[in-house]
Motif scaffolding. Structure first.
Motif, PDB file in Angstrom:
ATOM      1  N   VAL A 141       0.819  -1.372   0.049  1.00  0.00           N
ATOM      2  CA  VAL A 141       0.011   0.112   0.158  1.00  0.00           C
ATOM      3  C   VAL A 141       0.837   1.298  -0.148  1.00  0.00           C
ATOM      4  N   VAL A 142       0.440   2.205  -0.648  1.00  0.00           N
ATOM      5  CA  VAL A 142       1.101   3.598  -0.743  1.00  0.00           C
ATOM      6  C   VAL A 142       0.198   4.732  -1.093  1.00  0.00           C
ATOM      7  N   ALA A 143       0.424   5.637  -0.330  1.00  0.00           N
ATOM      8  CA  ALA A 143      -0.605   6.894  -0.331  1.00  0.00           C
ATOM      9  C   ALA A 143       0.347   8.089  -1.147  1.00  0.00           C
ATOM     10  N   ILE A 144      -0.653   8.749  -2.024  1.00  0.00           N
ATOM     11  CA  ILE A 144       0.095   9.641  -2.814  1.00  0.00           C
ATOM     12  C   ILE A 144      -0.676  10.835  -3.030  1.00  0.00           C
ATOM     13  N   ASP A 145      -0.233  11.889  -3.441  1.00  0.00           N
ATOM     14  CA  ASP A 145      -0.994  13.119  -4.153  1.00  0.00           C
ATOM     15  C   ASP A 145      -1.493  12.748  -5.601  1.00  0.00           C
ATOM     16  N   GLY A 146      -2.721  12.447  -5.523  1.00  0.00           N
ATOM     17  CA  GLY A 146      -3.278  12.203  -6.968  1.00  0.00           C
ATOM     18  C   GLY A 146      -2.941  13.208  -8.214  1.00  0.00           C
ATOM     19  N   HIS A 147      -2.551  14.309  -7.718  1.00  0.00           N
ATOM     20  CA  HIS A 147      -2.321  15.471  -8.896  1.00  0.00           C
ATOM     21  C   HIS A 147      -0.834  15.911  -8.997  1.00  0.00           C
ATOM     22  N   ASN A 148       0.020  14.987  -8.356  1.00  0.00           N
ATOM     23  CA  ASN A 148       1.408  15.245  -8.495  1.00  0.00           C
ATOM     24  C   ASN A 148       1.930  13.990  -9.505  1.00  0.00           C
ATOM     25  N   PHE A 149       2.421  14.316 -10.763  1.00  0.00           N
ATOM     26  CA  PHE A 149       2.807  13.513 -11.614  1.00  0.00           C
ATOM     27  C   PHE A 149       3.876  12.871 -11.367  1.00  0.00           C
ATOM     28  N   THR A 150       4.723  13.584 -10.694  1.00  0.00           N
ATOM     29  CA  THR A 150       6.124  12.740 -10.226  1.00  0.00           C
ATOM     30  C   THR A 150       5.708  11.503  -9.302  1.00  0.00           C
ATOM     31  N   GLU A 151       4.887  11.710  -8.432  1.00  0.00           N
ATOM     32  CA  GLU A 151       4.442  10.696  -7.462  1.00  0.00           C
ATOM     33  C   GLU A 151       3.683   9.733  -8.088  1.00  0.00           C
ATOM     34  N   ILE A 152       2.561  10.146  -8.792  1.00  0.00           N
ATOM     35  CA  ILE A 152       1.504   9.234  -9.585  1.00  0.00           C
ATOM     36  C   ILE A 152       2.815   8.034 -10.474  1.00  0.00           C
ATOM     37  N   LEU A 153       3.627   8.758 -11.391  1.00  0.00           N
ATOM     38  CA  LEU A 153       4.346   8.008 -12.291  1.00  0.00           C
ATOM     39  C   LEU A 153       5.273   7.009 -11.410  1.00  0.00           C
ATOM     40  N   ARG A 154       5.868   7.557 -10.336  1.00  0.00           N
ATOM     41  CA  ARG A 154       6.863   6.786  -9.584  1.00  0.00           C
ATOM     42  C   ARG A 154       6.108   5.463  -8.862  1.00  0.00           C
ATOM     43  N   GLU A 155       4.934   5.674  -8.611  1.00  0.00           N
ATOM     44  CA  GLU A 155       4.415   4.772  -7.628  1.00  0.00           C
ATOM     45  C   GLU A 155       3.738   3.679  -8.774  1.00  0.00           C
ATOM     46  N   LEU A 156       3.217   4.231  -9.822  1.00  0.00           N
ATOM     47  CA  LEU A 156       2.873   3.109 -11.121  1.00  0.00           C
ATOM     48  C   LEU A 156       3.644   2.280 -11.505  1.00  0.00           C
ATOM     49  N   GLU A 157       5.169   2.958 -11.635  1.00  0.00           N
ATOM     50  CA  GLU A 157       6.368   1.998 -12.297  1.00  0.00           C
ATOM     51  C   GLU A 157       6.530   1.144 -11.096  1.00  0.00           C
ATOM     52  N   LYS A 158       6.782   1.413  -9.995  1.00  0.00           N
ATOM     53  CA  LYS A 158       6.969   0.605  -8.877  1.00  0.00           C
ATOM     54  C   LYS A 158       6.190  -0.629  -8.802  1.00  0.00           C
ATOM     55  N   ALA A 159       4.680  -0.456  -8.704  1.00  0.00           N
ATOM     56  CA  ALA A 159       3.561  -1.154  -8.835  1.00  0.00           C
ATOM     57  C   ALA A 159       3.688  -2.203 -10.114  1.00  0.00           C
ATOM     58  N   LYS A 160       4.206  -1.807 -11.146  1.00  0.00           N
ATOM     59  CA  LYS A 160       4.375  -2.558 -12.356  1.00  0.00           C
ATOM     60  C   LYS A 160       5.478  -3.725 -11.848  1.00  0.00           C
ATOM     61  N   ARG A 161       6.361  -3.249 -11.156  1.00  0.00           N
ATOM     62  CA  ARG A 161       7.577  -4.360 -10.917  1.00  0.00           C
ATOM     63  C   ARG A 161       7.219  -5.030  -9.579  1.00  0.00           C
ATOM     64  N   ALA A 162       6.197  -5.087  -9.092  1.00  0.00           N
ATOM     65  CA  ALA A 162       5.998  -5.659  -7.701  1.00  0.00           C
ATOM     66  C   ALA A 162       5.954  -7.177  -8.217  1.00  0.00           C
ATOM     67  N   LYS A 163       6.182  -7.946  -6.885  1.00  0.00           N
ATOM     68  CA  LYS A 163       5.992  -9.382  -7.301  1.00  0.00           C
ATOM     69  C   LYS A 163       5.247  -9.889  -6.106  1.00  0.00           C
ATOM     70  N   ASN A 164       4.542 -11.004  -6.351  1.00  0.00           N
ATOM     71  CA  ASN A 164       3.851 -11.616  -5.076  1.00  0.00           C
ATOM     72  C   ASN A 164       2.617 -11.046  -4.268  1.00  0.00           C
ATOM     73  N   LYS A 165       2.651  -9.716  -4.443  1.00  0.00           N
ATOM     74  CA  LYS A 165       1.436  -9.113  -3.787  1.00  0.00           C
ATOM     75  C   LYS A 165       0.995  -7.957  -4.715  1.00  0.00           C
ATOM     76  N   PRO A 166      -0.510  -7.835  -4.469  1.00  0.00           N
ATOM     77  CA  PRO A 166      -1.124  -6.990  -5.309  1.00  0.00           C
ATOM     78  C   PRO A 166      -0.671  -5.288  -4.745  1.00  0.00           C
ATOM     79  N   THR A 167      -0.809  -4.385  -5.396  1.00  0.00           N
ATOM     80  CA  THR A 167      -0.271  -3.039  -5.010  1.00  0.00           C
ATOM     81  C   THR A 167      -1.707  -2.200  -4.829  1.00  0.00           C
ATOM     82  N   ALA A 168      -1.947  -1.405  -3.792  1.00  0.00           N
ATOM     83  CA  ALA A 168      -3.128  -0.559  -3.861  1.00  0.00           C
ATOM     84  C   ALA A 168      -2.297   1.063  -3.557  1.00  0.00           C
ATOM     85  N   ILE A 169      -2.653   1.784  -4.564  1.00  0.00           N
ATOM     86  CA  ILE A 169      -2.261   3.288  -4.754  1.00  0.00           C
ATOM     87  C   ILE A 169      -3.474   4.014  -4.375  1.00  0.00           C
TER      88      ILE A 169
END
Ligand SMILES: Cc1ncc(C[n+]2csc(CCOP(=O)(O)OP(=O)(O)O)c2C)c(N)n1
Length: 266
Positions: free
Chosen positions: A200-228
């Motif tokens: 789980v990660v909490a972000i500012d949903g209007h901050n492009f740096t944070e959105i892109l960083r966490e989407l990229e990280k989530a795409k690389r995740a293994k074994n567990k689903p991700t909630a942003i």
């Protein structure tokens, strides 16, 4: 695309969504606008593998709009991306249009029907199970989390170790008829997903740096689903609609649209 370009594009697409809704005098501005920066990052930020000329490309990633009422926002993005002609925007919510009030797979780029809240995450679990080498992103509203089916799906996603599944919560704190805290609180969202076995990660949903960083990280995740959990502003960009649940499902008037146009073009 640079973040500043994504920002300009998101505002342009906010306006297109608002224009579609006002032309039809029907639709959902609030949740279309709150989710726009996230949608733009998925489709224009290099996150979602897709091919507008071949929407059913078997190698694609999947995007499921679980909060299907935000269809105008999704259509603005899909049209801009080239899934269909932008001329179709004018037919939003008309009989026999490709662009129905709630999404259906008749529209190129739409994977599944939406609108009945709570179903998108279950559908996404199935997609993720069936396509282990592709990533599945789904966008839910925070009000939508009141649906029990969401939590059955959350439980199964961690049981099946679906690292290829990401749920993004458009956490604008409002739903159709008020604040979630008054209708039925869904907080703490982060602790709920964590207790169901998710990253789980909490972000500012209007901050492009944070959105892109966490989407990229989530795409690389293994074994567990991700909630942003993305903190957003309902109606973002339209002054009359910002943080105002009255514009959940109401078109802007001509004057309100003119004000939004000014705000979004500046
Ligand atoms: C199963 C179901 N119950 C009720 C509704 C009616 N409804 C449409 S939108 C909405 C509120 C959704 O709130 P949220 O998920 O927070 O959406 P957002 O604020 O992002 O637009 C409700 C209750 C529905 N579409 N489906």
């Amino acid at each position: 695309m640079k973040n500043s370009e994504l920002q300009i594009l998101a505002n342009k697409l906010r306006l297109i969504a608002l224009e579609m809704i006002s032309a039809a005098n029907s639709g959902h501005p609030g949740g279309s606008l709150s989710a726009m920066d996230i949608l733009v990052c998925l489709y224009f930020g290099g996150i979602l593998k897709h091919n507008p000329k071949k929407p059913l490309d078997p190698r694609r990633d999947f995007f499921v709009l679980s909060k299907g009422h935000a269809s105008a926002g999704l259509y603005a993005v899909l049209g801009e991306r080239g899934f269909f002609s932008k001329k179709e925007f004018a037919s939003f919510r008309q009989v026999n249009s490709n662009l129905q009030g709630h999404p259906t797979p008749h529209t190129p780029g739409v994977e599944v029907s939406g609108g009945s809240l709570g179903q998108g995450l279950s559908f996404s679990v199935g997609l993720a199970l069936a396509n282990p080498r592709q990533h599945v992103f789904t966008l839910l509203g925070d009000g939508e989390l009141q649906e029990g089916q969401v939590w059955e799906a959350a439980m199964s996603a961690s049981h099946f170790k679906l690292g290829n599944l990401t749920a993004i919560v458009d956490n604008n704190s409002l739903q159709i008829d008020g604040a979630n805290s008054e209708v039925m609180t869904v907080n703490p969202i982060d602790e709920k997903f964590r207790s169901f076995g998710w990253h789980v990660v909490a972000i500012d949903g209007h901050n492009f740096t944070e959105i892109l960083r966490e989407l990229e990280k989530a795409k690389r995740a293994k074994n567990k689903p991700t909630a942003i959990i993305a903190q957003t502003v309902k109606g973002k960009g339209a002054p009359c609609a910002e943080n105002n649940f009255a514009y959940h499902g109401v078109a802007l008037s001509t004057d309100e649209l003119a004000e939004a146009r000014k705000n979004l073009s500046s």
